[in-house]
Design an enzyme around this catalytic site. Structure first.
Site, PDB file in Angstrom:
ATOM      1  N   HIS A  26       0.794  -1.232   0.000  1.00  0.00           N
ATOM      2  CA  HIS A  26       0.000   0.000   0.000  1.00  0.00           C
ATOM      3  C   HIS A  26       0.824   1.278   0.000  1.00  0.00           C
ATOM      4  O   HIS A  26       1.959   1.296   0.469  1.00  0.00           O
ATOM      5  CB  HIS A  26      -0.932  -0.005   1.200  1.00  0.00           C
ATOM      6  CG  HIS A  26      -1.830  -1.198   1.217  1.00  0.00           C
ATOM      7  ND1 HIS A  26      -2.707  -1.472   0.190  1.00  0.00           N
ATOM      8  CD2 HIS A  26      -1.973  -2.210   2.103  1.00  0.00           C
ATOM      9  CE1 HIS A  26      -3.369  -2.588   0.471  1.00  0.00           C
ATOM     10  NE2 HIS A  26      -2.931  -3.057   1.615  1.00  0.00           N
ATOM     11  N   HIS A 186     -10.305  -5.370  -1.171  1.00  0.00           N
ATOM     12  CA  HIS A 186      -9.505  -5.165   0.042  1.00  0.00           C
ATOM     13  C   HIS A 186     -10.416  -4.758   1.197  1.00  0.00           C
ATOM     14  O   HIS A 186     -11.412  -4.080   0.981  1.00  0.00           O
ATOM     15  CB  HIS A 186      -8.460  -4.076  -0.226  1.00  0.00           C
ATOM     16  CG  HIS A 186      -7.485  -3.922   0.885  1.00  0.00           C
ATOM     17  ND1 HIS A 186      -7.695  -3.072   1.947  1.00  0.00           N
ATOM     18  CD2 HIS A 186      -6.295  -4.531   1.116  1.00  0.00           C
ATOM     19  CE1 HIS A 186      -6.656  -3.166   2.782  1.00  0.00           C
ATOM     20  NE2 HIS A 186      -5.804  -4.041   2.302  1.00  0.00           N
ATOM     21  N   ASP A 308       1.219  -7.191   2.455  1.00  0.00           N
ATOM     22  CA  ASP A 308       0.406  -6.183   3.152  1.00  0.00           C
ATOM     23  C   ASP A 308       1.279  -5.073   3.733  1.00  0.00           C
ATOM     24  O   ASP A 308       0.934  -4.466   4.747  1.00  0.00           O
ATOM     25  CB  ASP A 308      -0.500  -6.782   4.237  1.00  0.00           C
ATOM     26  CG  ASP A 308      -1.822  -6.014   4.367  1.00  0.00           C
ATOM     27  OD1 ASP A 308      -1.970  -4.949   3.741  1.00  0.00           O
ATOM     28  OD2 ASP A 308      -2.704  -6.483   5.106  1.00  0.00           O
TER      29      ASP A 308
HETATM   30 ZN    ZN Z   1      -3.823  -4.452   2.893  1.00  0.00          ZN
END
Ligand code: ZN
Length: 353
Positions: A26, A186, A308
């Site tokens: 991200h 997500h 992640d």
């Molecule tokens: Zn995530």
């Protein structure tokens, strides 16, 4: 001391480095204020210290992120805007402008990275036509590999969360099919009503600990049992966190579904949609037991590597997949070749496999 020792064995060659493409990584658009992020963080039950570290990492594209990729042997990170993203913007015009800005920003970071970054687009689903137009631009003009949607969509003054099985999104699914790109679903925190009902007094359970999984798994089941994949059989969905519990729970879900008295029924079993339309990633879930369950349910062609970042530790993800108790063939599929196929990335010219 063994009185009858065998000769000392030789040392086998070191394995070649495992090429890794990580696909749930991200970023935070530095042009934005962090107000929404702080609110999201509060409901996620994590400390301010953790948030500060995550935010610093999310805003960086040239130092920390690349250092962590190098330390983890991650060749390519496929980047996406963190939750609640564009989906949390109630104002249609603001969402349209923000999605365009975020996609342009990400395209620039990808271009500067010399092949280390790829990206998922953000789209303004508050207006389906605008979302289709932005998806088309992001994929065709900017080279995005698909779209990442942070859960349900907030639209205007409507207090209800909008999930992607609603008919208003059908044209968007059609556009995804035509472009041949996947949708990464997500998590985002459940709506306040849900949080208040389920997690009052126990906020530490409402985020990544537990709440994100039922929120996102329910959304995915709405798609399956709402007939989205019957109407759009070529659509491909990606779920993080080893499938948000669905590979483990699929048998019971289908069993209990068969007792329901309602008319609406999809044409196939949940197991079949998992095999035909759904992929899962390892993001933030570095458990060999969970991986083996996903492999037994979906097969090795539908499990992909992800960390992640920055909510989890890339080196932990990397060391785990390098040593997970699976075949080398499956390891390579999970680590890179499934992502190359699904996202249309070129295989490395010099590769371990
Ligand atoms: Zn995530």
């Amino acid at each position: 001391m063994n009185p009858h020792p065998l000769p000392t064995p030789g040392t086998p060659p070191e394995p070649a480095p495992l090429r890794k493409i990580a696909i749930e990584e991200h970023f935070w658009d530095p042009a934005k204020t962090s107000n929404d992020f702080a609110a999201m963080a509060q409901v996620s039950g994590v400390s301010e210290e953790f948030l500060e570290a995550a935010l610093t990492r999310m805003r960086d594209f040239t130092t920390i992120r690349l250092d962590e990729m190098d330390a983890s042997g991650i060749d390519v990170s496929v980047l996406s805007l963190t939750a609640s993203g564009i989906e949390g913007m109630r104002d249609r015009d603001r969402a349209i402008t923000a999605a365009r800005h975020v996609n342009n920003f990400l395209a620039e970071r990808i271009r500067e990275s010399g092949g280390r970054y790829e990206g998922f687009a953000s789209v303004p689903l508050q207006d389906t036509d605008a979302a289709i137009a932005e998806l088309d631009r992001a994929v065709r003009d900017l080279g995005m590999r698909g779209v990442l949607v942070n859960g349900y969509v907030d639209i205007g003054d409507d207090e209800h969360a909008h999930y992607l099985d609603e008919p208003r999104f059908d044209a968007f699914w059609e556009a995804l099919e035509e472009l041949g790109v996947p949708l990464y679903l997500h998590p985002r925190p459940s709506s306040e009503v849900v949080r208040d009902a389920l997690y009052r007094g126990r906020p530490e359970l409402s985020g990544a600990t537990w709440g994100f999984a039922p929120e996102t798994a329910t959304h995915a089941l709405r798609l399956v049992f709402g007939g989205v994949f019957d109407r759009h059989p070529r659509a491909q969905l990606i779920l993080g966190h080893m499938g948000e519990t669905l590979p483990f729970f699929q048998w019971r879900i289908q069993r209990a579904f068969e007792y329901n008295p309602y008319d609406s029924r999809p044409s196939k079993r949940l197991q079949d949609y998992l095999a035909d339309n759904i992929h899962v990633t390892t993001s933030g879930h570095f458990s060999s037991q969970a991986l083996i369950t996903a492999l037994l349910t979906m097969g090795a062609d539908r499990v992909l590597f992800a960390t992640d970042y920055p909510y989890d530790v890339s080196t932990d993800a990397a060391r785990w997949i390098e040593g997970a108790p699976i075949s080398e063939t499956d390891r390579r599929k999970i680590a890179h070749s499934n992502a190359e196929k699904l996202l249309g990335l070129s295989p490395a010219t010099v590769s371990a496999s």
